[in-house]
Enzyme design. Structure first.
Site, PDB file in Angstrom:
ATOM      1  N   SER A 116       0.817  -1.213   0.000  1.00 28.09           N
ATOM      2  CA  SER A 116       0.000   0.000   0.000  1.00 28.09           C
ATOM      3  C   SER A 116       0.850   1.262   0.000  1.00 28.09           C
ATOM      4  O   SER A 116       0.313   2.362  -0.149  1.00 28.09           O
ATOM      5  CB  SER A 116      -0.923   0.012   1.228  1.00 28.09           C
ATOM      6  OG  SER A 116      -0.173  -0.122   2.417  1.00 28.09           O
ATOM      7  N   HIS A 137      -3.149  -3.543  -5.589  1.00 25.17           N
ATOM      8  CA  HIS A 137      -3.456  -3.097  -4.230  1.00 25.17           C
ATOM      9  C   HIS A 137      -4.944  -3.197  -3.951  1.00 25.17           C
ATOM     10  O   HIS A 137      -5.748  -2.375  -4.409  1.00 25.17           O
ATOM     11  CB  HIS A 137      -2.972  -1.663  -4.012  1.00 25.17           C
ATOM     12  CG  HIS A 137      -3.245  -1.158  -2.634  1.00 25.17           C
ATOM     13  ND1 HIS A 137      -3.641   0.135  -2.365  1.00 25.17           N
ATOM     14  CD2 HIS A 137      -3.207  -1.786  -1.424  1.00 25.17           C
ATOM     15  CE1 HIS A 137      -3.828   0.281  -1.078  1.00 25.17           C
ATOM     16  NE2 HIS A 137      -3.570  -0.874  -0.484  1.00 25.17           N
ATOM     17  N   GLU A 149      -6.297  -0.902  -6.958  1.00 27.93           N
ATOM     18  CA  GLU A 149      -5.321  -0.094  -7.680  1.00 27.93           C
ATOM     19  C   GLU A 149      -4.331  -1.026  -8.385  1.00 27.93           C
ATOM     20  O   GLU A 149      -3.810  -1.964  -7.782  1.00 27.93           O
ATOM     21  CB  GLU A 149      -4.558   0.812  -6.719  1.00 27.93           C
ATOM     22  CG  GLU A 149      -5.428   1.897  -6.096  1.00 27.93           C
ATOM     23  CD  GLU A 149      -4.690   2.720  -5.053  1.00 27.93           C
ATOM     24  OE1 GLU A 149      -4.926   3.939  -4.989  1.00 27.93           O
ATOM     25  OE2 GLU A 149      -3.894   2.138  -4.290  1.00 27.93           O
ATOM     26  N   ASN A 187      -4.167   5.880  -0.674  1.00 23.63           N
ATOM     27  CA  ASN A 187      -3.436   6.097   0.572  1.00 23.63           C
ATOM     28  C   ASN A 187      -2.779   7.464   0.629  1.00 23.63           C
ATOM     29  O   ASN A 187      -2.560   8.007   1.713  1.00 23.63           O
ATOM     30  CB  ASN A 187      -2.398   4.993   0.784  1.00 23.63           C
ATOM     31  CG  ASN A 187      -2.984   3.837   1.581  1.00 23.63           C
ATOM     32  OD1 ASN A 187      -3.522   4.028   2.671  1.00 23.63           O
ATOM     33  ND2 ASN A 187      -2.907   2.646   1.031  1.00 23.63           N
TER      34      ASN A 187
END
Length: 285
Positions: A116, A137, A149, A187
């Site tokens: 991440s 991800h 992702e 993130n």
């Protein structure tokens, strides 16, 4: 296809559920035998929930469970078409794992990381064949959250990217191809969501329960502290520390002392029974 998953923690088990529900065979690997043993129970429980909500038939559940196997031997991943790493968020551990995987998987097997926060390119650089390496991800809970992702790095081949996109779509997910920058899309944005909330509490502007209530009153399903507890307070802190370093100590990504104190006290969230909230008694702060 046969999907290998390295890491029988929360993320790995969630990815396993999603893969099995999509009709794939799944091999879950972890060195921790206790986690491996818990995998079947977790998968069965999630599928029983799906059956109770008429999202899955009992026959389909039994078929899916029959396609799940677990192991503590990395060599058992030799027949996989895709191997997804979902282990601890440390570059050294991931580097070691991928070096071992390259020794056992076929030349056509895609190697993917669920990192991440760590640059995908930095993990790919030590591989013998970085063209089959990519970031995938998933978000927690991985069998429910739709967004994934997809992060190619400079060495990722077009074939690897195309096959990864197809795989994620087959899972019923919504892929978003992201640039290989610290935190990728979600993130990078979410750090401010977590960090600003903790600053408010640390400075005495509001308490944890109040911050979560205000955020949810504006349409969010979970407040930042509830979400950190779900993810794992320790995991969330590790991601923040990693991003802070990778952005050359940009102040807005600075980790919170409040979160560090909770981690030091072993209050890691739902998985430990206590985090910012107490899940043993259902009492909240």
């Amino acid at each position: 296809m046969v999907i290998g998953i390295c890491g029988a923690g929360t993320m790995g088990k969630g990815i396993a559920v999603a893969s099995l529900q999509a009709g794939h065979h799944c091999v879950v690997f972890d060195l921790n035998d206790e986690l491996v043993q818990s995998c079947h129970g977790f998968v069965r429980k999630q599928m029983e929930i799906a059956v109770s909500k008429s999202k899955m038939t009992e026959s389909a559940m039994n078929d899916s469970l029959g396609r799940l196997s677990t192991t503590i031997q990395v060599s058992d991943l030799s027949g996989c078409d895709i191997v997804i790493e979902a282990i601890v968020e440390r570059s050294d551990a991931k580097d070691h794992l991928f070096a071992e995987l390259e020794k056992v998987v076929s030349a056509s097997c895609i190697l993917a990381t669920n990192t991440s926060s760590i640059a995908v390119a930095s993990l790919a650089r030590k591989l013998t064949n970085p063209s089959r390496f990519i970031g995938l991800h998933f978000f927690n809970p991985a069998h429910i959250m739709k967004l994934v992702e997809i992060i190619p790095c400079p060495g990722t081949s077009e074939l690897c990217l195309a096959q990864s996109l197809l795989f994620i779509k087959e899972l019923g997910k919504s892929p978003a191809v992201a640039k290989d920058v610290p935190g990728f899309i979600v993130n990078r944005v979410a750090r401010n969501y977590y960090n600003e909330s903790q600053r408010i509490v640390s400075e005495g502007g509001a308490n944890i329960r109040q911050v979560d209530a205000i955020i949810k009153a504006h349409g969010f399903k979970m407040g930042p502290f509830e979400l950190m507890d779900l993810i794992g307070v320790d995991v969330n802190l590790d991601v923040t520390k990693s991003m802070y370093q990778q952005y050359f100590f940009e102040p807005r990504f600075q980790p919170s002392l409040l979160q560090q104190q909770y981690v030091d006290a072993g209050l890691h969230g739902r998985k430990s029974g206590r985090g910012f909230y107490d899940y043993r008694t259902k009492a909240t702060e």
